[in-house]
Design a protein around this motif. Structure first.
Motif, PDB file in Angstrom:
ATOM      1  N   THR A  26       0.811  -1.214   0.000  1.00  0.00           N
ATOM      2  CA  THR A  26       0.000   0.000   0.000  1.00  0.00           C
ATOM      3  C   THR A  26       0.844   1.264   0.000  1.00  0.00           C
ATOM      4  O   THR A  26       0.586   2.192  -0.787  1.00  0.00           O
ATOM      5  CB  THR A  26      -0.963  -0.007   1.200  1.00  0.00           C
ATOM      6  OG1 THR A  26      -1.829  -1.159   1.107  1.00  0.00           O
ATOM      7  CG2 THR A  26      -1.806   1.258   1.222  1.00  0.00           C
ATOM      8  N   PHE A  29       2.266   1.855  -3.653  1.00  0.00           N
ATOM      9  CA  PHE A  29       1.338   2.226  -4.714  1.00  0.00           C
ATOM     10  C   PHE A  29       0.492   3.456  -4.387  1.00  0.00           C
ATOM     11  O   PHE A  29      -0.140   4.023  -5.284  1.00  0.00           O
ATOM     12  CB  PHE A  29       0.404   1.051  -5.036  1.00  0.00           C
ATOM     13  CG  PHE A  29       1.098  -0.144  -5.618  1.00  0.00           C
ATOM     14  CD1 PHE A  29       1.912  -0.019  -6.728  1.00  0.00           C
ATOM     15  CD2 PHE A  29       0.943  -1.407  -5.060  1.00  0.00           C
ATOM     16  CE1 PHE A  29       2.555  -1.118  -7.281  1.00  0.00           C
ATOM     17  CE2 PHE A  29       1.572  -2.513  -5.596  1.00  0.00           C
ATOM     18  CZ  PHE A  29       2.393  -2.361  -6.713  1.00  0.00           C
ATOM     19  N   LEU A  32       0.370   6.582  -6.496  1.00  0.00           N
ATOM     20  CA  LEU A  32      -0.146   6.419  -7.857  1.00  0.00           C
ATOM     21  C   LEU A  32      -1.668   6.412  -7.916  1.00  0.00           C
ATOM     22  O   LEU A  32      -2.241   6.468  -9.013  1.00  0.00           O
ATOM     23  CB  LEU A  32       0.382   5.107  -8.454  1.00  0.00           C
ATOM     24  CG  LEU A  32       1.902   4.948  -8.514  1.00  0.00           C
ATOM     25  CD1 LEU A  32       2.271   3.556  -9.008  1.00  0.00           C
ATOM     26  CD2 LEU A  32       2.511   6.007  -9.417  1.00  0.00           C
ATOM     27  N   ALA A  33      -2.323   6.331  -6.769  1.00  0.00           N
ATOM     28  CA  ALA A  33      -3.784   6.266  -6.726  1.00  0.00           C
ATOM     29  C   ALA A  33      -4.384   7.667  -6.595  1.00  0.00           C
ATOM     30  O   ALA A  33      -3.806   8.527  -5.931  1.00  0.00           O
ATOM     31  CB  ALA A  33      -4.233   5.387  -5.565  1.00  0.00           C
ATOM     32  N   VAL A  39      -6.205   1.852  -3.036  1.00  0.00           N
ATOM     33  CA  VAL A  39      -4.839   1.707  -3.538  1.00  0.00           C
ATOM     34  C   VAL A  39      -4.606   0.296  -4.067  1.00  0.00           C
ATOM     35  O   VAL A  39      -3.999   0.100  -5.117  1.00  0.00           O
ATOM     36  CB  VAL A  39      -3.813   2.043  -2.435  1.00  0.00           C
ATOM     37  CG1 VAL A  39      -2.394   1.786  -2.928  1.00  0.00           C
ATOM     38  CG2 VAL A  39      -3.987   3.483  -1.982  1.00  0.00           C
ATOM     39  N   ILE A  40      -5.090  -0.703  -3.330  1.00  0.00           N
ATOM     40  CA  ILE A  40      -4.879  -2.108  -3.685  1.00  0.00           C
ATOM     41  C   ILE A  40      -6.176  -2.690  -4.239  1.00  0.00           C
ATOM     42  O   ILE A  40      -7.247  -2.508  -3.665  1.00  0.00           O
ATOM     43  CB  ILE A  40      -4.423  -2.917  -2.451  1.00  0.00           C
ATOM     44  CG1 ILE A  40      -3.111  -2.358  -1.903  1.00  0.00           C
ATOM     45  CG2 ILE A  40      -4.262  -4.389  -2.809  1.00  0.00           C
ATOM     46  CD1 ILE A  40      -1.943  -2.391  -2.859  1.00  0.00           C
ATOM     47  N   THR A 210      -3.887   4.666 -11.510  1.00  0.00           N
ATOM     48  CA  THR A 210      -2.613   4.133 -11.991  1.00  0.00           C
ATOM     49  C   THR A 210      -2.078   3.043 -11.077  1.00  0.00           C
ATOM     50  O   THR A 210      -1.344   2.153 -11.519  1.00  0.00           O
ATOM     51  CB  THR A 210      -1.579   5.263 -12.119  1.00  0.00           C
ATOM     52  OG1 THR A 210      -2.131   6.309 -12.911  1.00  0.00           O
ATOM     53  CG2 THR A 210      -0.298   4.777 -12.777  1.00  0.00           C
ATOM     54  N   ALA A 211      -2.444   3.090  -9.800  1.00  0.00           N
ATOM     55  CA  ALA A 211      -1.973   2.071  -8.850  1.00  0.00           C
ATOM     56  C   ALA A 211      -2.439   0.686  -9.287  1.00  0.00           C
ATOM     57  O   ALA A 211      -1.677  -0.282  -9.234  1.00  0.00           O
ATOM     58  CB  ALA A 211      -2.483   2.379  -7.447  1.00  0.00           C
ATOM     59  N   TYR A 212      -3.698   0.573  -9.734  1.00  0.00           N
ATOM     60  CA  TYR A 212      -4.208  -0.704 -10.210  1.00  0.00           C
ATOM     61  C   TYR A 212      -3.452  -1.154 -11.464  1.00  0.00           C
ATOM     62  O   TYR A 212      -3.089  -2.326 -11.603  1.00  0.00           O
ATOM     63  CB  TYR A 212      -5.698  -0.587 -10.558  1.00  0.00           C
ATOM     64  CG  TYR A 212      -6.651  -0.573  -9.399  1.00  0.00           C
ATOM     65  CD1 TYR A 212      -6.209  -0.673  -8.077  1.00  0.00           C
ATOM     66  CD2 TYR A 212      -8.027  -0.450  -9.612  1.00  0.00           C
ATOM     67  CE1 TYR A 212      -7.105  -0.647  -7.024  1.00  0.00           C
ATOM     68  CE2 TYR A 212      -8.931  -0.428  -8.558  1.00  0.00           C
ATOM     69  CZ  TYR A 212      -8.459  -0.529  -7.265  1.00  0.00           C
ATOM     70  OH  TYR A 212      -9.343  -0.520  -6.221  1.00  0.00           O
ATOM     71  N   VAL A 214      -0.430  -0.399 -12.516  1.00  0.00           N
ATOM     72  CA  VAL A 214       0.942  -0.822 -12.203  1.00  0.00           C
ATOM     73  C   VAL A 214       0.934  -2.142 -11.456  1.00  0.00           C
ATOM     74  O   VAL A 214       1.758  -3.028 -11.714  1.00  0.00           O
ATOM     75  CB  VAL A 214       1.662   0.263 -11.387  1.00  0.00           C
ATOM     76  CG1 VAL A 214       3.027  -0.231 -10.921  1.00  0.00           C
ATOM     77  CG2 VAL A 214       1.823   1.531 -12.212  1.00  0.00           C
ATOM     78  N   GLN A 215      -0.015  -2.299 -10.547  1.00  0.00           N
ATOM     79  CA  GLN A 215      -0.109  -3.538  -9.769  1.00  0.00           C
ATOM     80  C   GLN A 215      -0.337  -4.738 -10.682  1.00  0.00           C
ATOM     81  O   GLN A 215       0.378  -5.744 -10.613  1.00  0.00           O
ATOM     82  CB  GLN A 215      -1.251  -3.413  -8.760  1.00  0.00           C
ATOM     83  CG  GLN A 215      -1.362  -4.577  -7.784  1.00  0.00           C
ATOM     84  CD  GLN A 215      -2.517  -4.388  -6.810  1.00  0.00           C
ATOM     85  OE1 GLN A 215      -3.275  -3.421  -6.909  1.00  0.00           O
ATOM     86  NE2 GLN A 215      -2.673  -5.300  -5.875  1.00  0.00           N
TER      87      GLN A 215
END
Length: 244
Positions: A26, A29, A32-33, A39-40, A210-212, A214-215
Motif C-alpha cells: 500500500t 502504490f 499512484l492512486a 490503492v490495492i 494508476t496504482a491498479y 501498475v499492480q
C-alpha cells in the motif's frame, strides 16, 4: 536472458508477496492512486485471478503445442512435404488477425468468458511453435538418423526415441516464445469477461487509478520473466543432455 542466482529467488518472493499479501505494498502504490481512491485492488482475489490467468495460458499453449508439433511432424515427412506451405499459412492465421479481432469474432459463437480468450491465445501461439518444430525436425544430424535406421528402429520408434528428443530443445524455444506472448495477450481476455489479471489493469484504466494498472502489470511482468527464465533453464538442460 537468464536471471542471476540471487535475483531469481528475490523476484519469486516479490511475486508471491504481490499476489498473496498485496496490502503490504500500500505505501508503494499509494502515490499512484487518485486521492480518496482504493490503492490495492480488492474486488477479486489476486491469487484466483493469477491462477485463472496461468490456467488459460497453460491450456492454450498445450493445445497449440499439440497441433503445431503434429503439423510439423507431418510436413517434415517425405509424404507430407508438399503441405508445408499450407500448414505455414494455417499457423500464420493467428498472427494475421489481432487478438482483439479474434475475441470479437469468437464472442458471438462462444459467448463471453474463457472460450474466446482460449481461441485467441491458441491461434496466436501456433506460429512460433510450428516454425521451431519444423526447424528442429529438419536439422537432425544425418549420422544419428542413419545409426537409428541401422539398429533396426522403425519409423515410429525413430520419431519417439530419436527425433523428438533431439528436436525438443529447439521446439522448447518456440514454446517459450508462445508462452510469453500468451501471458501478455491473456490480459485482454478480461474485456470479454474472462478471469485474468487484465481485470486489475482494465479496472485501473476505467477509474484512472494508476496504482491498479501498475499492480496488475507488475504481476503479469514478473510471471513472464520467471516463466521465461525457467524455460531457458530447461532448454539449456536438454541441450546438455542431448549433447547439442
Amino acid at each position: 536472458m537468464r536471471i542471476g542466482a540471487i535475483l531469481r529467488p528475490a523476484l519469486v518472493l516479490l511475486l508471491l508477496a504481490l499476489v498473496l499479501k498485496p496490502a503490504w505494498f500500500t505505501p508503494v502504490f499509494a502515490p499512484l492512486a487518485p486521492e480518496g481512491a482504493p490503492v490495492i485492488y480488492a474486488r477479486s482475489s489476486l491469487l484466483s485471478l493469477s491462477l485463472s490467468h496461468l490456467g488459460l495460458v497453460a491450456a492454450a499453449t498445450t493445445a497449440a503445442t499439440l497441433v503445431a508439433v503434429t503439423l510439423a511432424i507431418l510436413v517434415t515427412r517425405q509424404a507430407g512435404e508438399a503441405f508445408r506451405p499450407l500448414s505455414r499459412t494455417i499457423t500464420n492465421l493467428g498472427q494475421t488477425f489481432p487478438p482483439v479481432a479474434v475475441l470479437a469474432l469468437a464472442v458471438p459463437a462462444l459467448g463471453f468468458g474463457a472460450g474466446p480468450t482460449l481461441v485467441a491465445l491458441f491461434l496466436y501461439g501456433l506460429l512460433p511453435i510450428f516454425e521451431n518444430a519444423v526447424t528442429g525436425f529438419s536439422t537432425l544430424p544425418p549420422t544419428t538418423m542413419e545409426a537409428a535406421r541401422g539398429i533396426g528402429l522403425n519409423r515410429w520408434q525413430r520419431l519417439v526415441q530419436v527425433e523428438v528428443p533431439l528436436a525438443l530443445p529447439v521446439m522448447l524455444t518456440g514454446i517459450r516464445l508462445s508462452v510469453v506472448i500468451s501471458l501478455g495477450t491473456a490480459t485482454i481476455g478480461s474485456t470479454v469477461a474472462a478471469r485474468t489479471l487484465g481485470e486489475v489493469i482494465i479496472a485501473g484504466l476505467l477509474t484512472s487509478n494508476t496504482a491498479y494498472v501498475v499492480q496488475g502489470g507488475l504481476i503479469v511482468g514478473l510471471f513472464a520473466v520467471l516463466i521465461y527464465d525457467a524455460l531457458v533453464q530447461l532448454e539449456a538442460h536438454l541441450v546438455r543432455r542431448t549433447g547439442g
